[in-house]
Motif scaffolding. Structure first.
Motif, PDB file in Angstrom:
ATOM      1  N   UNK A  40       0.846  -1.196   0.000  1.00  0.00           N
ATOM      2  CA  UNK A  40       0.000   0.000   0.000  1.00  0.00           C
ATOM      3  C   UNK A  40       0.882   1.247   0.000  1.00  0.00           C
ATOM      4  N   UNK A  41       1.894   1.266   0.866  1.00  0.00           N
ATOM      5  CA  UNK A  41       2.796   2.417   0.931  1.00  0.00           C
ATOM      6  C   UNK A  41       3.525   2.614  -0.398  1.00  0.00           C
ATOM      7  N   UNK A  42       3.977   1.515  -1.019  1.00  0.00           N
ATOM      8  CA  UNK A  42       4.697   1.606  -2.292  1.00  0.00           C
ATOM      9  C   UNK A  42       3.798   2.149  -3.396  1.00  0.00           C
ATOM     10  N   UNK A  43       2.548   1.712  -3.431  1.00  0.00           N
ATOM     11  CA  UNK A  43       1.610   2.195  -4.450  1.00  0.00           C
ATOM     12  C   UNK A  43       1.369   3.693  -4.270  1.00  0.00           C
ATOM     13  N   UNK A  49       1.831   1.559 -12.583  1.00  0.00           N
ATOM     14  CA  UNK A  49       0.792   1.188 -13.528  1.00  0.00           C
ATOM     15  C   UNK A  49       0.285  -0.227 -13.266  1.00  0.00           C
ATOM     16  N   UNK A  50       1.071  -1.013 -12.525  1.00  0.00           N
ATOM     17  CA  UNK A  50       0.737  -2.416 -12.302  1.00  0.00           C
ATOM     18  C   UNK A  50       1.220  -2.863 -10.931  1.00  0.00           C
ATOM     19  N   UNK A  68      -7.842  -2.732   0.293  1.00  0.00           N
ATOM     20  CA  UNK A  68      -7.445  -1.437   0.851  1.00  0.00           C
ATOM     21  C   UNK A  68      -7.265  -0.414  -0.264  1.00  0.00           C
ATOM     22  N   UNK A  69      -6.582  -0.814  -1.338  1.00  0.00           N
ATOM     23  CA  UNK A  69      -6.396   0.110  -2.459  1.00  0.00           C
ATOM     24  C   UNK A  69      -7.736   0.542  -3.038  1.00  0.00           C
ATOM     25  N   UNK A  74      -8.046   3.794  -5.263  1.00  0.00           N
ATOM     26  CA  UNK A  74      -6.865   3.586  -6.104  1.00  0.00           C
ATOM     27  C   UNK A  74      -7.165   2.449  -7.071  1.00  0.00           C
ATOM     28  N   UNK A  75      -7.231   2.764  -8.355  1.00  0.00           N
ATOM     29  CA  UNK A  75      -7.658   1.798  -9.360  1.00  0.00           C
ATOM     30  C   UNK A  75      -6.543   1.167 -10.160  1.00  0.00           C
ATOM     31  N   UNK A  76      -5.327   1.151  -9.641  1.00  0.00           N
ATOM     32  CA  UNK A  76      -4.184   0.558 -10.351  1.00  0.00           C
ATOM     33  C   UNK A  76      -4.509  -0.869 -10.787  1.00  0.00           C
ATOM     34  N   UNK A  77      -4.003  -1.256 -11.961  1.00  0.00           N
ATOM     35  CA  UNK A  77      -4.170  -2.632 -12.426  1.00  0.00           C
ATOM     36  C   UNK A  77      -3.476  -3.557 -11.431  1.00  0.00           C
TER      37      UNK A  77
END
Length: 120
Positions: A40-43, A49-50, A68-69, A74-77
């Motif tokens: 989560x922290x890294x995102x 993008x992935x 959590x995302x 947060x809609x990252x693939x």
């Protein structure tokens, strides 16, 4: 392209990155995380993008990482790379917002095939 690779096994993170480097993602920037909390922290920090995540990890599982995302908008693939490959697990993952699951063991071709049909 930035890719977060999240797995509690450093060896597995290395294998996933090595496989991706054999595909069209050879030039990607890889960010590693050891569990969902770090993921989560890294995102949030790197805005990848992935995300490729294991399912079973200490502190925060992969499915809780994904949830959590999504709860934070947060809609990252997001895809799972896991030995948990039952139909029930895949259904849970897709309902939670995962784009795909890749079962261990896998090959570079597996990643290429899945990524070719995954919009980023």
């Amino acid at each position: 392209m930035k890719i977060v690779v999240c797995d509690d096994s450093k060896a597995m993170r290395m294998i996933v990155m090595r496989m991706l480097k054999q595909t069209e993602y050879a030039d990607a920037e890889f960010i590693q995380a050891e569990d969902g909390l770090q993921g989560v922290a890294a995102v949030k920090e790197h805005e990848p993008e992935l995300v490729l995540s294991d399912w079973n990890m200490p502190n925060m599982s992969g499915i809780d990482f994904l949830r959590t995302l999504r709860a934070e908008g947060i809609g990252v693939t997001f895809g799972f790379v896991t030995s948990e490959s039952t139909a029930e697990m895949r259904e849970i993952a897709i309902k939670a917002g995962a784009s795909f699951t890749i079962a261990k063991p896998f090959t570079a071709e597996t990643f290429s095939d899945v990524m070719a049909t995954t919009p980023l």
